[in-house]
Design a protein around this motif. Sequence first.
Motif, PDB file in Angstrom:
ATOM      1  N   VAL A   1     -12.872  25.546  76.600  1.00  0.00           N
ATOM      2  CA  VAL A   1     -11.902  26.210  75.729  1.00  0.00           C
ATOM      3  C   VAL A   1     -10.814  26.888  76.559  1.00  0.00           C
ATOM      4  O   VAL A   1      -9.622  26.755  76.282  1.00  0.00           O
ATOM      5  N   ALA A   2     -11.224  27.619  77.607  1.00  0.00           N
ATOM      6  CA  ALA A   2     -10.251  28.325  78.435  1.00  0.00           C
ATOM      7  C   ALA A   2      -9.338  27.353  79.177  1.00  0.00           C
ATOM      8  O   ALA A   2      -8.158  27.651  79.410  1.00  0.00           O
ATOM      9  N   HIS A   3      -9.849  26.183  79.541  1.00  0.00           N
ATOM     10  CA  HIS A   3      -9.048  25.173  80.244  1.00  0.00           C
ATOM     11  C   HIS A   3      -7.945  24.615  79.345  1.00  0.00           C
ATOM     12  O   HIS A   3      -6.880  24.224  79.820  1.00  0.00           O
ATOM     13  N   ALA A   4      -8.214  24.554  78.042  1.00  0.00           N
ATOM     14  CA  ALA A   4      -7.207  24.169  77.038  1.00  0.00           C
ATOM     15  C   ALA A   4      -6.574  22.810  77.298  1.00  0.00           C
ATOM     16  O   ALA A   4      -5.363  22.631  77.144  1.00  0.00           O
TER      17      ALA A   4
ATOM     18  N   ILE B   1     -13.545  34.939  77.866  1.00  0.00           N
ATOM     19  CA  ILE B   1     -14.305  34.643  76.656  1.00  0.00           C
ATOM     20  C   ILE B   1     -15.773  34.935  76.944  1.00  0.00           C
ATOM     21  O   ILE B   1     -16.319  34.486  77.956  1.00  0.00           O
ATOM     22  N   THR B   2     -16.414  35.686  76.065  1.00  0.00           N
ATOM     23  CA  THR B   2     -17.838  35.971  76.250  1.00  0.00           C
ATOM     24  C   THR B   2     -18.707  35.287  75.198  1.00  0.00           C
ATOM     25  O   THR B   2     -19.776  34.772  75.509  1.00  0.00           O
ATOM     26  N   TRP B   3     -18.242  35.270  73.941  1.00  0.00           N
ATOM     27  CA  TRP B   3     -19.017  34.677  72.858  1.00  0.00           C
ATOM     28  C   TRP B   3     -18.120  33.850  71.948  1.00  0.00           C
ATOM     29  O   TRP B   3     -16.909  34.112  71.855  1.00  0.00           O
ATOM     30  N   ILE B   4     -18.718  32.875  71.316  1.00  0.00           N
ATOM     31  CA  ILE B   4     -17.991  32.016  70.376  1.00  0.00           C
ATOM     32  C   ILE B   4     -18.773  31.988  69.076  1.00  0.00           C
ATOM     33  O   ILE B   4     -19.954  31.611  69.046  1.00  0.00           O
ATOM     34  N   SER B   5     -18.133  32.397  68.000  1.00  0.00           N
ATOM     35  CA  SER B   5     -18.760  32.460  66.685  1.00  0.00           C
ATOM     36  C   SER B   5     -18.238  31.314  65.827  1.00  0.00           C
ATOM     37  O   SER B   5     -17.027  31.176  65.633  1.00  0.00           O
ATOM     38  N   VAL B   6     -19.158  30.502  65.320  1.00  0.00           N
ATOM     39  CA  VAL B   6     -18.786  29.289  64.579  1.00  0.00           C
ATOM     40  C   VAL B   6     -19.383  29.343  63.175  1.00  0.00           C
ATOM     41  O   VAL B   6     -20.604  29.482  63.027  1.00  0.00           O
TER      42      VAL B   6
END
Length: 291
Positions: free
Chosen positions: A115-118, A167-172
């Motif tokens: 995600v951070a690499h985009a 980014i620490t957590w991803i909520s889906v």
Amino acid sequence: MKPAEFDYVRTESVTEALELLRDNPDAKLLAGGQSLLTLMNLRLARPRLVIDIGRLGELTRVFDDVDRVVLGALVTHRAVETDPLIGARAPLLADAAGYIGHIGIRNRGTIGGSVAHADPAAEMPLATLVCGATFHVESAVSGRREVPAEDMFVSFYENALEPHEMITWISVPAIRPDQGWGFVEYAHQHGDYGLAGAGCLVTLDARGRVHTVRAAVLSAADRPLLFTETIDAQPGPTLWDELAHTWAAQTEPAADDTDYARRLCASALTEAMSAAARRALRVEDPAHVRR
């Protein structure tokens, strides 16, 4: 080519990583290293400090949270692909993860790193966008904030994070009984970057008619593109074809033959929406779209 000279630190906690980011604005975080190390070897990235967060076990957890599934940023692609909770609650993520590189890459690469690499050709940015994920971001400078997936991806390899944030957590959001999902990617061979790809969530109403379609495409612009439509229509090839060609016409592929790229995009959208509708209707898929 070898990377430019850099310093290396392995952190033992999120707090330590955030403090290092605060004190070193040009530092880069290293998780699985599948993207960053390639850029460093090509000298397209020249961080003075590499902060290794790969052993922060607290960020490798996955847990259920009522109507959501929450993933640590260091959950690997392989775990996303195989974890039974993710497969049940966020199956689009699980499907998309199976298309990433080869198993060695999936064993090392992480969802947060992707995600951070985009990368606009990557699967995880697209999948989190379709699912409507929220990224939990932390900083030793500004504290915590939430970034919706719709706001995270800015342009080629550019995200909405500040240099001192991670980014620490991803909520889906968990998939609902009235929804179905589909993910399709076309590549020269499995493991290659996708020439085109699409992910989709189709929501049906109580009559079995299409209420909303939420879809995104990769390799079609400088970022994954999201399309949404609220309608009242019978699911079927005519609807999928109409939506796919309308959306594909809005893409901006960085390809020599843009017409061909848009046709591939439309085909991926059509196939993904068809698979999503079959799942929402609980119709057996003879082609076994899900791998």
